[in-house]
Design an enzyme around this catalytic site. Structure first.
Site, short mmCIF file in Angstrom:
data_model
loop_
_atom_site.label_atom_id
_atom_site.label_comp_id
_atom_site.label_asym_id
_atom_site.label_seq_id
_atom_site.Cartn_x
_atom_site.Cartn_y
_atom_site.Cartn_z
N ARG A 33 0.83 -1.21 0.00
CA ARG A 33 0.00 0.00 0.00
C ARG A 33 0.87 1.27 0.00
O ARG A 33 0.58 2.22 -0.70
CB ARG A 33 -0.92 0.04 1.22
CG ARG A 33 -1.76 -1.22 1.43
CD ARG A 33 -3.15 -1.11 0.88
NE ARG A 33 -3.97 -2.23 1.27
CZ ARG A 33 -4.08 -3.38 0.57
NH1 ARG A 33 -3.44 -3.53 -0.57
NH2 ARG A 33 -4.85 -4.36 1.00
N GLU A 177 -13.60 -14.10 10.52
CA GLU A 177 -13.61 -13.54 9.16
C GLU A 177 -13.34 -14.61 8.09
O GLU A 177 -12.19 -14.89 7.75
CB GLU A 177 -12.56 -12.43 9.02
CG GLU A 177 -12.54 -11.81 7.62
CD GLU A 177 -11.50 -10.70 7.44
OE1 GLU A 177 -10.69 -10.49 8.36
OE2 GLU A 177 -11.49 -10.06 6.39
N LYS A 219 -17.34 -11.44 10.44
CA LYS A 219 -16.85 -10.48 9.43
C LYS A 219 -16.79 -11.17 8.07
O LYS A 219 -15.76 -11.74 7.69
CB LYS A 219 -15.46 -9.97 9.86
CG LYS A 219 -14.82 -9.05 8.83
CD LYS A 219 -13.63 -8.29 9.37
CE LYS A 219 -12.98 -7.51 8.23
NZ LYS A 219 -12.04 -6.51 8.69
N SER A 261 -14.58 -5.00 2.99
CA SER A 261 -14.88 -4.38 1.69
C SER A 261 -14.31 -5.19 0.53
O SER A 261 -14.85 -5.14 -0.58
CB SER A 261 -14.41 -2.93 1.63
OG SER A 261 -13.03 -2.80 1.86
N GLY A 262 -13.21 -5.89 0.76
CA GLY A 262 -12.75 -6.92 -0.17
C GLY A 262 -12.28 -6.48 -1.54
O GLY A 262 -12.24 -7.28 -2.46
N GLY A 263 -11.98 -5.19 -1.71
CA GLY A 263 -11.51 -4.74 -3.02
C GLY A 263 -12.57 -3.96 -3.78
O GLY A 263 -12.33 -3.50 -4.91
N ARG A 292 -9.56 -1.26 3.21
CA ARG A 292 -9.29 -0.41 2.04
C ARG A 292 -10.36 0.64 1.81
O ARG A 292 -10.06 1.77 1.44
CB ARG A 292 -9.14 -1.29 0.79
CG ARG A 292 -7.81 -1.96 0.72
CD ARG A 292 -7.82 -3.13 -0.23
NE ARG A 292 -8.56 -4.27 0.31
CZ ARG A 292 -8.70 -5.44 -0.33
NH1 ARG A 292 -8.18 -5.60 -1.52
NH2 ARG A 292 -9.35 -6.43 0.23
C1 5MM Z 1 -6.48 -4.72 6.51
O1 5MM Z 1 -6.27 -5.93 5.80
C2 5MM Z 1 -6.43 -7.16 6.52
C3 5MM Z 1 -5.53 -8.22 5.99
O2 5MM Z 1 -4.25 -7.89 6.09
P1 5MM Z 1 -3.18 -9.00 5.63
O3 5MM Z 1 -3.65 -9.59 4.34
O4 5MM Z 1 -1.96 -8.21 5.50
O5 5MM Z 1 -3.13 -10.01 6.74
C4 5MM Z 1 -7.79 -7.79 6.25
O6 5MM Z 1 -8.00 -8.93 7.05
C5 5MM Z 1 -8.86 -6.82 6.49
O7 5MM Z 1 -9.04 -6.66 7.88
C6 5MM Z 1 -10.16 -7.29 5.87
O8 5MM Z 1 -9.96 -8.03 4.69
C7 5MM Z 1 -10.96 -6.08 5.57
O9 5MM Z 1 -10.22 -5.26 4.73
P2 5MM Z 1 -10.86 -4.83 3.36
O10 5MM Z 1 -9.77 -4.01 2.72
O11 5MM Z 1 -11.18 -6.10 2.62
O12 5MM Z 1 -12.09 -4.05 3.74
#
Ligand code: 5MM
Length: 338
Positions: A33, A177, A219, A261-263, A292
Site C-alpha cells: 500500500r 472472518e 466479518k 470491503s474486499g476490493g 481499504r
Molecule cells: C487490513 O487488511 C487485513 C488483511 O491484512 P493481511 O492480508 O496483510 O493479513 C484484512 O483482514 C482486512 O481486515 C479485511 O480483509 C478487511 O479489509 P478490506 O480491505 O477487505 O475491507
C-alpha cells in the site's frame, strides 16, 4: 472475563450508528500500500500512518473499534502514548489481528489455510496485557472452476472454530472472518452458493467447538460477482443475495455482522452496505469492518507528509461518517463530494 463481559464487548463493537476500522495490514500488505503511493515502508512510516488514523478527531463518533497489527499495538505516538491508548481515549476499542496469514494448503492446489494456532493461547494472554479487547482471524477462500474444495472449506472453518474458542477463553471477543474473494470471473449466483456453504460450515464448527455465539462478531464478504465477471449485478441484487446468504446461515444469537470491503471501491462498499440495511429489519446488526474502503483515500491524501495529516484525517472522518449512515440504511450519495 465472564460470558457477560464478552457479550457486552461484542454488542459495543457493533453498536448502532458505528462500524469498525480494519487497520491490521501485516507488514507485507502495508508495504504494498505504501509503495503504491510512492512511499518507503519503514517501521517509522507505518507508525506515523497508524498514529494519524487512531488520533483522528471525533473518530469514536462513527468508529466503535479499530483492528491493529502486532507491530502497531507495541508502538507509541510521537508523545510516547501507546497507540492502543490513543485509540481508547478517542472512544475507539482496540483489537488485534492474531492470525499469521493464509499459507498454501498442502495437497490442495490453489487453496490456502490460515496459520497461527500454535502458541495462540500464550499470545492471547500477552495481547490482553497490551490492552486488546477483541481479536480477528481471517480465512481466505478462492472461487475457481473446482474451488473451493470441501477440504479447503472444512480446514479453514475448523481453524476459525479453534481460534474463536481460544479467544473467548482469553476473554477476547473473536471477529470471525471467512473471506470469499471477489477475484475471478464467477457470477453473483456462484458467489452466493460458495458464501452460503462457507458460512454454514463455519457456524457448524463454532457450535461443535463450544463457541458462545452471543460473544462473537462475524466479518464476512458481501456477496458480489467476481471482479472480471462480464455481468455485474445491480446494487439491489448484491444486497438481496447477501442478505439471503446470511439469513440462511447466521443464527440470530450472533449480535452483529461487520462486512469487509474486499476490493470494492470505497463508494461501492458504502452503497452496498446501505442497500443491505434498507432490506431490514435484520436479525443482527449489519455494519462495516472496512480496511481499504476507509483507508485507501486516507493514505492517498496523507502521502507521507506531516502537512497533510489534518486533510487525511478529515477524509477518514468523512468516509467513517458516510459508512456510519449506510449501516443504518440512511446514506445519502449527495454527501459524497462534500
Ligand atoms: C487490513 O487488511 C487485513 C488483511 O491484512 P493481511 O492480508 O496483510 O493479513 C484484512 O483482514 C482486512 O481486515 C479485511 O480483509 C478487511 O479489509 P478490506 O480491505 O477487505 O475491507
Amino acid at each position: 472475563m465472564s460470558i457477560d463481559e464478552l457479550v457486552t464487548t461484542a454488542a459495543a463493537l457493533v453498536a448502532p450508528g458505528q462500524g469498525i476500522l480494519a487497520a491490521d495490514e501485516s507488514t507485507g500488505t502495508m508495504e504494498k500500500r505504501l509503495v503504491a503511493e510512492g512511499l518507503e515502508s519503514t517501521e517509522e512510516t507505518r507508525r506515523r500512518y497508524r498514529e494519524l488514523i487512531v488520533s483522528t478527531p471525533g473518530l469514536g463518533e462513527w468508529i466503535s473499534a479499530v483492528i491493529l497489527f502486532d507491530e502497531t499495538i507495541r508502538q507509541s505516538s510521537k508523545d510516547g502514548t501507546p497507540l492502543q491508548k490513543v485509540a481508547a481515549s478517542n472512544n475507539v476499542i482496540p483489537g488485534i489481528k492474531v492470525d499469521k496469514g493464509a499459507k498454501q494448503l498442502a495437497a490442495a492446489p490453489g487453496e490456502k489455510v490460515t496459520e497461527g494456532l500454535d502458541g495462540l493461547r500464550e499470545r492471547l494472554e500477552e495481547y490482553v496485557q497490551l490492552g486488546a479487547k477483541f481479536t480477528k482471524w481471517r480465512a481466505v477462500l478462492n472461487i475457481g472452476d473446482h474451488l473451493p474444495t470441501p477440504a479447503g472449506v472444512h480446514t479453514n472453518a475448523h481453524a476459525l472454530g479453534r481460534y474463536a474458542a481460544l479467544s473467548q477463553e482469553a476473554g477476547l471477543v473473536p471477529m470471525v472472518e471467512p473471506e470469499v474473494l471477489m477475484d475471478g470471473s464467477h457470477t453473483l449466483q456462484r458467489a452466493e452458493e460458495v458464501t452460503t456453504d462457507v458460512l454454514a460450515q463455519v457456524f457448524t464448527e463454532l457450535r461443535k467447538q463450544n463457541v458462545v455465539l452471543e460473544g462473537i462478531v462475524l466479518k464476512p464478504n458481501m456477496v458480489v460477482a467476481g471482479a472480471e465477471c462480464p455481468q455485474q449485478p445491480s446494487v439491489d441484487e448484491v444486497a438481496e443475495a447477501t442478505v439471503r446468504a446470511l439469513r440462511r446461515t447466521v443464527p440470530s444469537a450472533v449480535p452483529g455482522i461487520a462486512f469487509l470491503s474486499g476490493g470494492q471501491s470505497d463508494e461501492q462498499a458504502t452503497v452496498h452496505l446501505d442497500a443491505i440495511n434498507r432490506r431490514g429489519p435484520l436479525p443482527w446488526q449489519a455494519t462495516f469492518s472496512f480496511g481499504r474502503a476507509l483507508l485507501a483515500p486516507t493514505l492517498h491524501t496523507w502521502a507521507g507528509k506531516d502537512e497533510n495529516v489534518d486533510a487525511a484525517q478529515r477524509v477518514l472522518a468523512h468516509r467513517a461518517k458516510l459508512n456510519a449512515a449506510a449501516r443504518q440504511g440512511e446514506y445519502d450519495p449527495s454527501l459524497e463530494g462534500k
